[in-house]
Each structure stands twice: as C-alpha cells, then as structure tokens.
Write a protein that holds these residues in place. Structure first.
Motif, mmCIF file in Angstrom:
data_model
loop_
_atom_site.group_PDB
_atom_site.id
_atom_site.type_symbol
_atom_site.label_atom_id
_atom_site.label_comp_id
_atom_site.label_asym_id
_atom_site.label_seq_id
_atom_site.Cartn_x
_atom_site.Cartn_y
_atom_site.Cartn_z
ATOM 1 N N HIS A 124 15.232 -4.515 -25.559
ATOM 2 C CA HIS A 124 14.733 -4.985 -26.852
ATOM 3 C C HIS A 124 15.385 -4.292 -28.049
ATOM 4 O O HIS A 124 15.252 -4.772 -29.174
ATOM 5 N N LEU A 125 16.060 -3.169 -27.826
ATOM 6 C CA LEU A 125 16.738 -2.446 -28.905
ATOM 7 C C LEU A 125 18.166 -2.123 -28.477
ATOM 8 O O LEU A 125 18.399 -1.732 -27.313
ATOM 9 N N ASP A 126 19.094 -2.238 -29.387
ATOM 10 C CA ASP A 126 20.475 -1.858 -29.126
ATOM 11 C C ASP A 126 20.603 -0.361 -29.352
ATOM 12 O O ASP A 126 20.678 0.113 -30.490
ATOM 13 N N VAL A 127 20.570 0.404 -28.277
ATOM 14 C CA VAL A 127 20.585 1.865 -28.376
ATOM 15 C C VAL A 127 21.805 2.407 -27.634
ATOM 16 O O VAL A 127 22.213 1.862 -26.610
ATOM 17 N N PRO A 128 22.377 3.506 -28.134
ATOM 18 C CA PRO A 128 23.572 4.070 -27.496
ATOM 19 C C PRO A 128 23.276 4.957 -26.294
ATOM 20 O O PRO A 128 24.195 5.330 -25.559
ATOM 21 N N ALA A 129 22.015 5.309 -26.100
ATOM 22 C CA ALA A 129 21.643 6.197 -24.993
ATOM 23 C C ALA A 129 20.155 6.050 -24.721
ATOM 24 O O ALA A 129 19.405 5.545 -25.557
ATOM 25 N N HIS A 130 19.747 6.485 -23.534
ATOM 26 C CA HIS A 130 18.342 6.505 -23.118
ATOM 27 C C HIS A 130 17.728 5.099 -23.059
ATOM 28 O O HIS A 130 16.493 4.959 -23.077
ATOM 29 N N GLY A 131 18.548 4.103 -22.981
ATOM 30 C CA GLY A 131 18.037 2.735 -22.965
ATOM 31 C C GLY A 131 17.282 2.377 -21.719
ATOM 32 O O GLY A 131 16.544 1.387 -21.696
ATOM 33 N N GLU A 132 17.426 3.169 -20.654
ATOM 34 C CA GLU A 132 16.720 2.884 -19.409
ATOM 35 C C GLU A 132 15.267 3.359 -19.434
ATOM 36 O O GLU A 132 14.473 3.002 -18.544
ATOM 37 N N LEU A 133 14.879 4.152 -20.414
ATOM 38 C CA LEU A 133 13.492 4.614 -20.513
ATOM 39 C C LEU A 133 12.579 3.425 -20.789
ATOM 40 O O LEU A 133 12.888 2.567 -21.610
ATOM 41 N N THR A 134 11.446 3.390 -20.138
ATOM 42 C CA THR A 134 10.575 2.218 -20.244
ATOM 43 C C THR A 134 9.587 2.348 -21.393
ATOM 44 O O THR A 134 9.264 3.449 -21.849
ATOM 45 N N VAL A 135 9.106 1.214 -21.812
ATOM 46 C CA VAL A 135 8.095 1.171 -22.866
ATOM 47 C C VAL A 135 6.874 1.983 -22.457
ATOM 48 O O VAL A 135 6.311 2.747 -23.252
ATOM 49 N N ARG A 136 6.440 1.834 -21.218
ATOM 50 C CA ARG A 136 5.255 2.569 -20.741
ATOM 51 C C ARG A 136 5.460 4.079 -20.833
ATOM 52 O O ARG A 136 4.558 4.808 -21.258
ATOM 53 N N ARG A 137 6.634 4.556 -20.448
ATOM 54 C CA ARG A 137 6.890 5.997 -20.496
ATOM 55 C C ARG A 137 6.924 6.497 -21.932
ATOM 56 O O ARG A 137 6.441 7.595 -22.240
ATOM 57 N N LEU A 138 7.504 5.715 -22.828
ATOM 58 C CA LEU A 138 7.528 6.126 -24.231
ATOM 59 C C LEU A 138 6.121 6.170 -24.811
ATOM 60 O O LEU A 138 5.770 7.082 -25.568
ATOM 61 N N LEU A 139 5.281 5.194 -24.460
ATOM 62 C CA LEU A 139 3.915 5.135 -24.973
ATOM 63 C C LEU A 139 3.057 6.291 -24.493
ATOM 64 O O LEU A 139 2.186 6.771 -25.212
ATOM 65 N N SER A 140 3.283 6.719 -23.261
ATOM 66 C CA SER A 140 2.413 7.729 -22.648
ATOM 67 C C SER A 140 2.982 9.136 -22.746
ATOM 68 O O SER A 140 2.424 10.065 -22.163
ATOM 69 N N GLN A 165 10.295 0.809 -34.116
ATOM 70 C CA GLN A 165 11.469 -0.009 -34.393
ATOM 71 C C GLN A 165 11.528 -1.220 -33.471
ATOM 72 O O GLN A 165 11.933 -2.321 -33.877
ATOM 73 N N LEU A 166 11.093 -1.035 -32.239
ATOM 74 C CA LEU A 166 11.054 -2.144 -31.282
ATOM 75 C C LEU A 166 10.100 -3.240 -31.759
ATOM 76 O O LEU A 166 10.428 -4.433 -31.732
ATOM 77 N N VAL A 167 8.914 -2.844 -32.199
ATOM 78 C CA VAL A 167 7.936 -3.807 -32.698
ATOM 79 C C VAL A 167 8.491 -4.557 -33.898
ATOM 80 O O VAL A 167 8.372 -5.795 -34.008
ATOM 81 N N ALA A 168 9.095 -3.819 -34.825
ATOM 82 C CA ALA A 168 9.656 -4.461 -36.013
ATOM 83 C C ALA A 168 10.719 -5.487 -35.631
ATOM 84 O O ALA A 168 10.779 -6.591 -36.203
ATOM 85 N N ARG A 169 11.553 -5.149 -34.653
ATOM 86 C CA ARG A 169 12.603 -6.065 -34.225
ATOM 87 C C ARG A 169 12.009 -7.324 -33.579
ATOM 88 O O ARG A 169 12.440 -8.442 -33.858
ATOM 89 N N LEU A 170 11.015 -7.141 -32.746
ATOM 90 C CA LEU A 170 10.423 -8.292 -32.057
ATOM 91 C C LEU A 170 9.648 -9.195 -33.008
ATOM 92 O O LEU A 170 9.621 -10.422 -32.826
ATOM 93 N N ARG A 171 9.029 -8.613 -34.021
ATOM 94 C CA ARG A 171 8.185 -9.386 -34.932
ATOM 95 C C ARG A 171 8.922 -9.884 -36.173
ATOM 96 O O ARG A 171 8.394 -10.702 -36.922
ATOM 97 N N LEU A 209 5.528 -3.766 -20.203
ATOM 98 C CA LEU A 209 5.471 -2.314 -20.381
ATOM 99 C C LEU A 209 6.502 -1.586 -19.528
ATOM 100 O O LEU A 209 6.875 -0.450 -19.850
ATOM 101 N N ASP A 210 6.961 -2.213 -18.473
ATOM 102 C CA ASP A 210 7.972 -1.579 -17.631
ATOM 103 C C ASP A 210 9.388 -2.030 -17.967
ATOM 104 O O ASP A 210 10.335 -1.715 -17.247
ATOM 105 N N ASP A 211 9.542 -2.734 -19.082
ATOM 106 C CA ASP A 211 10.881 -3.054 -19.575
ATOM 107 C C ASP A 211 11.603 -1.791 -20.014
ATOM 108 O O ASP A 211 11.005 -0.921 -20.661
ATOM 109 N N PRO A 212 12.899 -1.659 -19.725
ATOM 110 C CA PRO A 212 13.680 -0.602 -20.374
ATOM 111 C C PRO A 212 13.803 -0.907 -21.855
ATOM 112 O O PRO A 212 13.903 -2.077 -22.260
ATOM 113 N N VAL A 213 13.807 0.131 -22.667
ATOM 114 C CA VAL A 213 13.826 -0.075 -24.108
ATOM 115 C C VAL A 213 15.092 -0.810 -24.553
ATOM 116 O O VAL A 213 15.088 -1.544 -25.548
#
Length: 446
Positions: A77-93, A147-153, A70-74
């Motif tokens: 797991h996703l190739d993003v051009p910006a905001h990639g340092e935001l964590t899964v936990r922060r996005l969820l909450s 999109q992260l879930v789809a990529r992982l699964r 949950l504390d992984d930066p997004v």
C-alpha cells in the motif's frame, strides 16, 4: 482526587472528565493555562500518543472496508525503500521490531520530517528486533500507518480523521492545530517552583503518532467509545463493536517481566483485577501528559464509562494514574444501577431436554438458556467468568458455534436417540455425557 493530583504533582493545569451513559458528564479543571486564557472544560491540551488510538481506528476502518488486510505487507500500500515486508498488524501492535523514531535527531531539533522525507528515510531506519519477537514501541511505525491511511483514502491524515471519526462521534474540540485557547506546556523545575514553558512543536509526518490536541470532555467520550462502542455508535458508523473487540484483544505484553499491561491493535490494556480491564492509551509530549481510558467489566461499571486526565507538565506523572483511580472510584461509590430481572421466553422445545448438567473429561458443565441463547459454564467457574455462548448454524440441525467465551469459534454438536432425546454432546470434538464416564466406557458403534 483531581485537586490533590494537581497540587502534589505540581502540575500547572490539570483537566479531568468522566463519561458514563447513565450520568451527566463530570468535569474538573484545576490550575491555570499559563497564558491569558482562563482554564476551563474547553481548554485544549496536547494528548500526545493518545493520537495513536485514532490512527488505529482509521486503519481498522480501512480493513473493514476491504481496502487492506491486517497481514498485508506495508509495501502493498506504500512505496517504501525498505522494511516493506513488515505487516500492518505488526506495525499496529508494536511488534514489528522497527526502531522507535524516524531517522535523525528529531528530539534535538524538534523538526519532524515531511511525508516524502519520512518514507525516503526508511532505508536509513533500523529494525532493532526481529518481527514478532517482543513489544517495542515505535512512533515511526504508527506514522507509516497514518501515511498508509491517507494514501488509501485520498486525503491527508488529518482530513480523513475529521471526516471519518471526529465529526461522526461529535468530538468537536479535537484538532491537530491548537489555536489560542490551548494551555501552555511546562517543564517544572525539580528544586524550585519555577515552570519553564516548552516550545510548541508540529510533528509533521509523525502527526498520526502524536499530533492531536483535545479537551478532557472529548477524550472521556473517546475513551467511552473504545470501551463500549455500541452505546455511542449503535449503528457502527465509525467502527463495528466486533472490530473494537478485536482491537482490545491482547497481542503482547508491554513489559515481559511484570506482565502488568498488554497491547492490542493500537490500544493499551491495563488489567484491574476482578475481571476488569481499562483500555486506552497514555500520551506524552514536551510540556504535556495525558491518560485516556475506558472501563470494561466488573460490578458497578456503567455503560460507556471513560475517563481522561490531561496535564500541562511533562513530568507530572501522577496524571497518568488518575484516570484509573477515577474509574475505580466511580464504579465503587456510584455504581451503575442494577437492572431488575424479569421472566423471559422459555427455551425452544427441541432444547429444553438438554439443559442442565453434562460431564466432559470428568468435569461438570451446566448448559442453560438465558437471554435468548444457549450457554454453558463450568460447574466450578468463578461467578464473574463469562459463559460460553452458542449460536445455531442455519444450515445444520443441532449444530451450534461458540460466539464468545470458552472455545470461541468451535462447534457444539448434539446427538439424539431414536426418540429425539439428546444423549450426548460433542463440543470442540470432546465428548460430553449426562454422567461421568471414563474414556474407555464409550461405545462409538452405538
């Protein structure tokens, strides 16, 4: 209650359901679909942001499977051009600070981006607040997690959802495509009885935030799962009960002025007083409102207790409050049966002598053995406050860990004299004795 909500709120169609493990499913549908299909328990309504609770469960499934932290930066797991340092936990909450919607005027055009466009346009999206500063609701954040879930699964979000949640829980009516049996959504005129049909919308890559359609019966079952997963999924095939406990833990308040509700990992938490909390989510899309909540705690609350109310008006706000009133009324006027007490096994011989009153920092605590576990309660605790529950450490004699309640996670250590009698306790390192003692009375050399 449902009929009054439909009439007073001027909602073309309202469908409600109440799920309890100890009663048959209760449903009520009032009004009309707005098309040639008759309204009934199987009528589909758009559930809007209730969809986010499903995406959150998919994310926690990935965490439990070791696919992410949950504390992984997004960006891990996703190739993003910006905001990639935001964590899964922060996005969820909703504490990432990411802007509410994707770049562009989605609500003007009603054209949602595709997956590639959503990710590419992150470079044009703002972070409107610093991470962890406060709650800021973001459809964009939840879409990224989908999109992260789809990529992982290795499949689409909808495919993964059906395989890993909808089918195992028997939510056969829940779908990302409504079909002809769905109710029409309306905007009801403020100064006349006219109801204007809202255009149908496909949320594209924003689907993980708001795409789903369902019935009140399916959603009441889903609410019951969120509140009491052990009753509906005893093997933990969808999600372990401990993981749902984690999702229900409040990480932020949704309004810093009123503190009337909290937010966990993808779930809204609404306190009801008397140690009762309703857990779930609301949903809104053009022409539709939905509210889906399960009930935890309190006298009269049954196992697997959930309610859902779905309405076909985008401004019929009375729909949002109704599940909370239905749950409260059910618990009050048809309370769960009271289970009779029966004698059980005695406390283990090596613990019997320590049961009873102990004192720490001048306050009394009562240690007991109930339901096969060592417990402790403050002598002045209100009746409904849960006790601390201890589990022994298998490799350390007379050492326990708190598994729930006060000082959860801390250790309890028993000290015995030469005769084997427990003479003092250390709980979270604080000293407990059989009588009240000032701090300077204790001789640590003994």
């Amino acid at each position: 209650m449902v009929r009054r909500t439909q009439a007073d709120g001027r909602v073309p169609a309202v469908s409600a359901a109440l799920h309890r493990v100890d009663r048959p499913l209760w449903t009520c549908a009032v009004g009309g679909t707005g098309n040639e299909t008759p309204l009934g328990p199987q009528t589909l309504f758009r559930i809007g942001s209730v969809t986010k609770t499903f995406t959150a469960v998919l994310v926690l499934q990935c965490r439990d499977a070791g696919l992410l932290d949950l504390d992984d930066p997004v960006a891990r797991h996703l190739d993003v051009p910006a905001h990639g340092e935001l964590t899964v936990r922060r996005l969820l909450s909703h504490t990432s600070g990411l802007q509410r919607e994707p770049h562009g005027d989605v609500w003007d055009t009603l054209v949602a981006p595709g997956a590639d466009e959503l990710l590419a346009d992150l470079a044009r999206a703002e972070r409107v607040l610093p991470p962890a500063r406060r709650y800021h609701y973001s459809n964009l954040a939840m879409a990224l997690l989908g999109q992260l879930v789809a990529r992982l699964r290795g499949g689409s979000w909808a495919e993964v959802l059906a395989e890993r949640v909808l089918v195992p829980l028997g939510l056969s009516a829940t779908t990302d495509r409504p079909g002809p049996a769905a109710a029409t959504g309306f905007l009801v005129d403020a100064y006349s009885d006219e109801a204007h049909p809202e255009p149908p919308t496909d949320f594209g890559a924003l689907g993980p935030a708001a795409q789903l359609w369902s019935t009140a019966a399916d959603m009441a079952r889903w609410a019951a799962f969120l509140a009491d997963p052990g009753a509906l999924d005893p093997a933990g095939a969808v999600l372990a009960p401990a993981t749902l406990d984690e999702m229900r833990w409040p990480l932020t308040v949704t309004d810093e002025t009123s503190w009337g509700a909290g937010f966990g990992l993808g779930l809204i938490l609404v306190p009801q007083g008397e140690r009762v909390v309703h857990v779930g989510h609301d949903g809104a899309m053009p022409g539709f409102l939905a509210a889906v909540y399960g009930r935890r705690g309190g006298d009269g609350t049954a196992g697997a207790m959930g309610a859902a109310v779905l309405g076909s008006s985008g401004i019929g706000v009375a729909v949002i409050d109704l599940p909370h009133r239905l749950l409260a009324a059910s618990a009050e006027y048809d309370p769960a049966d009271v289970e009779p007490w029966r004698p059980g096994e005695p406390a283990p011989a090596h613990l019997r002598g320590m049961l009873g009153r102990w004192w720490g920092e001048g306050f009394g605590y009562d240690f007991s053995w109930y339901d096969g576990a060592l417990r402790a309660r403050g002598a002045d605790d209100p009746a409904g406050k849960p006790p601390a529950v201890f589990a022994p450490l298998p490799d350390r004699a007379d050492v326990f860990r708190v598994v729930s309640g006060r000082e959860a996670g801390e250790l309890l250590r028993l000290t015995r004299d030469a005769a084997g009698t427990v003479i003092r306790l250390h709980w979270a390192t604080y000293r407990f004795t059989r009588g009240q003692e000032t701090a300077d009375r204790y001789d640590f050399r003994r």
